[in-house]
Design an enzyme around this catalytic site. Structure first.
Site, mmCIF file in Angstrom:
data_model
loop_
_atom_site.group_PDB
_atom_site.id
_atom_site.type_symbol
_atom_site.label_atom_id
_atom_site.label_comp_id
_atom_site.label_asym_id
_atom_site.label_seq_id
_atom_site.Cartn_x
_atom_site.Cartn_y
_atom_site.Cartn_z
ATOM 1 N N ALA A 1 0.779 -1.245 0.000
ATOM 2 C CA ALA A 1 0.000 0.000 0.000
ATOM 3 C C ALA A 1 0.807 1.289 0.000
ATOM 4 C CB ALA A 1 -0.935 0.003 1.205
ATOM 5 N N GLY B 1 0.529 4.975 -0.124
ATOM 6 C CA GLY B 1 -0.887 5.063 0.245
ATOM 7 C C GLY B 1 -1.774 5.812 -0.727
ATOM 8 N N ASP C 1 2.116 -2.902 4.116
ATOM 9 C CA ASP C 1 3.351 -2.763 3.331
ATOM 10 C C ASP C 1 4.479 -3.506 4.040
ATOM 11 O OD1 ASP C 1 4.192 -0.897 0.804
ATOM 12 O OD2 ASP C 1 5.908 -1.278 2.105
ATOM 13 N N ASP D 1 -1.160 -4.013 -5.742
ATOM 14 C CA ASP D 1 -0.454 -3.018 -6.562
ATOM 15 C C ASP D 1 1.023 -3.372 -6.410
ATOM 16 O OD1 ASP D 1 -0.221 -0.742 -8.148
ATOM 17 O OD2 ASP D 1 0.091 0.551 -6.423
ATOM 18 N N CYS E 1 3.100 -0.491 -12.388
ATOM 19 C CA CYS E 1 3.443 0.694 -13.192
ATOM 20 C C CYS E 1 4.558 0.333 -14.162
ATOM 21 C CB CYS E 1 3.834 1.874 -12.313
ATOM 22 S SG CYS E 1 5.298 1.605 -11.329
HETATM 23 C C1 SAM Z 1 4.065 0.176 -6.225
HETATM 24 S S1 SAM Z 1 4.401 0.468 -4.633
HETATM 25 C C2 SAM Z 1 2.795 0.673 -3.984
HETATM 26 C C3 SAM Z 1 2.219 2.007 -4.252
HETATM 27 C C4 SAM Z 1 0.935 2.214 -3.534
HETATM 28 N N1 SAM Z 1 -0.047 1.216 -3.842
HETATM 29 C C5 SAM Z 1 0.362 3.565 -3.806
HETATM 30 O O1 SAM Z 1 -0.518 3.693 -4.630
HETATM 31 O O2 SAM Z 1 0.808 4.522 -3.171
HETATM 32 C C6 SAM Z 1 4.817 -1.115 -4.071
HETATM 33 C C7 SAM Z 1 4.970 -1.207 -2.600
HETATM 34 O O3 SAM Z 1 5.136 -2.575 -2.318
HETATM 35 C C8 SAM Z 1 5.932 -2.680 -1.186
HETATM 36 N N2 SAM Z 1 6.411 -4.061 -1.160
HETATM 37 C C9 SAM Z 1 7.415 -4.620 -1.859
HETATM 38 N N3 SAM Z 1 7.483 -5.928 -1.606
HETATM 39 C C10 SAM Z 1 6.484 -6.214 -0.743
HETATM 40 C C11 SAM Z 1 6.047 -7.388 -0.099
HETATM 41 N N4 SAM Z 1 6.648 -8.552 -0.307
HETATM 42 N N5 SAM Z 1 5.021 -7.302 0.743
HETATM 43 C C12 SAM Z 1 4.411 -6.125 0.984
HETATM 44 N N6 SAM Z 1 4.773 -4.985 0.401
HETATM 45 C C13 SAM Z 1 5.805 -5.025 -0.462
HETATM 46 C C14 SAM Z 1 6.970 -1.607 -1.343
HETATM 47 O O4 SAM Z 1 7.453 -1.204 -0.108
HETATM 48 C C15 SAM Z 1 6.175 -0.512 -2.040
HETATM 49 O O5 SAM Z 1 5.775 0.436 -1.105
#
Ligand code: SAM
EC number: 2.1.1.176
Length: 659
Positions: free
Chosen positions: A474, A477, A497, A543, A596
């Site tokens: 998330a 956020g 996250d 995401d 993305c």
């Molecule tokens: C694309 S970003 C998310 C952006 C967010 N959904 C937004 O709209 O602001 C991906 C996120 O996944 C988190 N992440 C990476 N690997 C993960 C995992 N195994 N479990 C949970 N979160 C993870 C990262 O810390 C990052 O913040």
């Protein structure tokens, strides 16, 4: 959105591209951050061939990442950073998002309550790149071209020695690791050994962390470029820190930002041209001299409003101050030759298409070849061209605090130029008006800063008031708060996250927007299935962390940092994540998978494999009128490419669990 891969258009995330709202003149080429950029467009042509005949063969095959061995498969080898003239090693990009669950440091998965934190505004990292206004600068006496020998790298450069230093010096490929410490030019041994002495910091001494530096916009930009080149630092983080330390006007900060991002984005093209003029090749230059040459040529070639002679004179002054007269003479000689023979600054149009696109639009050749294989030559070139365009500034209204029409009117009354987004019903495009994170309506929670394509994710998820929703990855956020707004702040939204420090980013946004239905949670999304009951959420959003190739225009260094191996590793994690969270969706509920990136392996193929292995899920179309006419890339979901709407490249798939 995604790993590298965070939403570029959020204040918490990636590269800042516009600073401040002022329009003061800078000393040497003033810069108005409120105006749209006016850049020259590169053209291909035959003139470079003439130059080649005159000056001998070019370094083309290495400068643009075209270090292909005969018979090598197009994807088989990423251009080494060395080949790209960055001085960083290809293996130096640790990528937490690509870690397997086993490798990751396990964290106690705890759900924490809503946090009341409301911190200071962060600078908006959206913001269009801004334009430079021309200012005459006095002439420097022309000097004859000299050899680049004096400016070449010292053969022995000290490297960080301790494990901690090595970690710090490494560049992580994930923008999600934004809090990791990066060296700042002008600080620390590696900078000194590279001949980088931040003005004001004192040669040989460790500058206090918060010490203000008296530097010009170009010096600040060069500090960042040299730091990125030398230590693999993230450009956006290093730029932020450098600008915090430098006492620049908003206009000069805007110019420094443009110079950093533009120079990094156009690096391969710039190196190609510089190699026509520098006998020993740009790769052999000391990093700060290389940065200076690139940055100066960037101004000459791409910025209409900086007089070329001003760019040269400034470069010579910096070279004198930072190096010595010999380097200044070399810089002067090369750049004045460029001015005299500027008509050779064109990419030959008789090159093989993949090579020409890579050089003309400054992308690694492996990536161009990959996109040609996926989308064809025309689309691949359009994507590469779009990646060098300044990103639009877009905001999303908080529908709980007013309508889009109201906000459009209020922003117009404030003197901003705004229009409704055609892509998202809650979106507003800001054509001019400065840093939106400084706007009082932002502070009042009337809108969030978000890219238009990111806004479509909550549309696809279609949450309703009273539902239970899980946002697996998330932070920071942006989509969580959109979901909460669509649910009118009624129901339960768990925003999880992996990284504990990112909780507060989500909490801050929730607080600013007045959204109390959001709970933050820390843990690996792979273990969410152990923490929550199966079939317990009406909606689940994944995401996912991704290669981030849809947001290159916001993070220009991404193209040089990533390798084909990175894309493969992240694709494996995405499949694991998707399978792992699917069981949490209630029968009849919806799972949305988004990234993305524009890589089919991470998008359509990941979803196709998921559907093959999960017969209880079916892909569903979702109703976004603007997307009806875009060519579908095949398979489930919608792939938005960066040139189609001028938004981030994004993929969204809606998967319904059968009832
Ligand atoms: C694309 S970003 C998310 C952006 C967010 N959904 C937004 O709209 O602001 C991906 C996120 O996944 C988190 N992440 C990476 N690997 C993960 C995992 N195994 N479990 C949970 N979160 C993870 C990262 O810390 C990052 O913040």
């Amino acid at each position: 959105m995604s790993g590298t891969g965070e939403n570029g258009n959020k204040p918490e995330g990636s590269g800042i591209r516009m600073f401040g709202t002022g329009s003061k003149s800078s000393a040497n080429g003033s810069f108005d951050p409120n105006k749209a950029p006016e850049r020259k467009q590169p053209a291909s042509g035959k003139k470079a061939d003439d130059r080649k005949k005159k000056y001998g063969p070019t370094k083309r095959s290495t400068s643009a990442g075209t270090n292909k061995k005969p018979g090598a498969k197009p994807w088989s080898k990423a251009p080494s950073a060395k080949a790209l003239g960055t001085g960083t090693k290809p293996g130096a990009n640790a990528k937490p998002e690509t870690e397997t669950a086993a490798k990751r440091q396990s964290k106690p998965a705890e759900t924490v309550g809503k946090r009341p934190a409301q911190s200071a505004q962060k600078p908006a990292e959206t913001g269009a790149r801004t334009e430079a206004r021309s200012t005459a600068v006095g002439r420097t006496p022309a000097q004859s071209p000299t050899s680049a020998r004096e400016a070449v790298k010292a053969p022995q450069r000290s490297k960080p020695t301790s494990a901690a230093e090595r970690v710090t010096a490494k560049k992580s490929g994930s923008a999600g690791e934004a809090s990791r410490t990066k060296p700042i030019p002008g600080r620390g041994d590696s900078d000194r050994s590279a001949g980088i002495d931040a003005p004001g910091s004192g040669r040989g001494g460790e500058a206090p962390r918060r010490r203000k530096m008296q530097v010009t916009a170009r010096e600040a930009a060069l500090n960042v470029l040299a730091g990125v080149d030398e230590s693999g630092a993230y450009s956006n983080l290093l730029l932020n820190r450098t600008l915090q330390q430098a006492e620049l006007s908003p206009a000069d900060a805007g110019l420094a930002t443009e110079l950093v991002y533009g120079t990094i984005a156009r690096q391969a093209t710039l190196d190609y041209f510089l190699n026509l003029f520098i006998k020993s090749g740009v790769k052999r230059l000391n990093p700060w001299v290389r940065g200076l040459m690139r940055m100066s040529l960037y101004q000459i070639k791409y910025l209409d409003r900086i007089p070329p002679h001003a760019a040269v004179n400034e470069a010579v002054e910096i070279a004198k101050k930072r190096g010595h007269q010999g380097i200044a003479s070399m810089v002067n000689g090369v750049l004045r030759s460029v001015l005299r023979e500027g008509d050779v600054l064109e990419i030959p149009n008789d090159l093989p298409t993949n090579e020409r696109i890579a050089l003309q639009h400054s992308h690694p050749q492996w990536l161009v070849e990959r996109w040609i294989a996926q989308y064809g030559e025309e689309t691949a070139e359009a994507v590469c061209a779009a990646n060098n365009e300044p990103p639009k500034v877009s905001i999303r209204i908080n529908s709980l605090r007013g309508s889009r029409e109201e906000l459009l009117q209020e922003l117009t009354d404030e003197g901003r130029s705004v229009r409704a987004s055609e892509l998202s019903p809650q979106g507003v495009i800001v054509e001019s008006g400065g840093n939106m994170a400084n706007d009082r309506f932002y502070r009042d929670g009337r809108f969030s800063i978000q890219d238009e394509s990111s806004m479509l994710v909550a549309e696809a998820l279609a949450p309703e008031p009273g539902m239970s929703v899980l946002d697996c990855c998330a932070a920071p956020g942006g989509k969580t708060v959109h979901i909460a707004e669509k649910m009118k702040n009624h129901g339960r939204i768990v925003a999880n996250d992996l990284h504990e420090h990112k909780q507060k980013l989500i909490a801050e946004q929730a607080e600013r927007l007045g959204l109390s239905a959001i709970e933050t949670s820390v843990g690996d999304a792979l273990s969410l299935k152990d923490r929550f009951e199966q079939a317990s959420f009406d909606r689940v959003l994944l995401d996912a962390p991704c290669s981030g190739f849809g947001v290159i225009r916001r993070k220009p260094d991404l193209r040089w940092a990533k390798t084909p191996d990175d894309a493969a590793a992240i694709a494996r994690l995405q499949r694991q994540l998707l399978s792992s969270v699917a069981g949490l969706v209630k029968p009849g509920g919806i799972l949305v998978y988004s990234t993305c990136t524009i890589e089919r392996e991470e998008n359509q193929r990941a979803v196709a494999e998921f559907l093959r292995d999960h017969a209880d899920f079916v892909a569903e179309p979702f109703d976004i009128p603007a997307l009806e006419n875009i060519p579908q890339a095949g398979g489930a979901g919608v792939q938005i490419l960066p040139h189609q709407f001028g938004s981030d490249g994004f993929y969204i798939a809606r998967l319904r669990r059968r009832g």
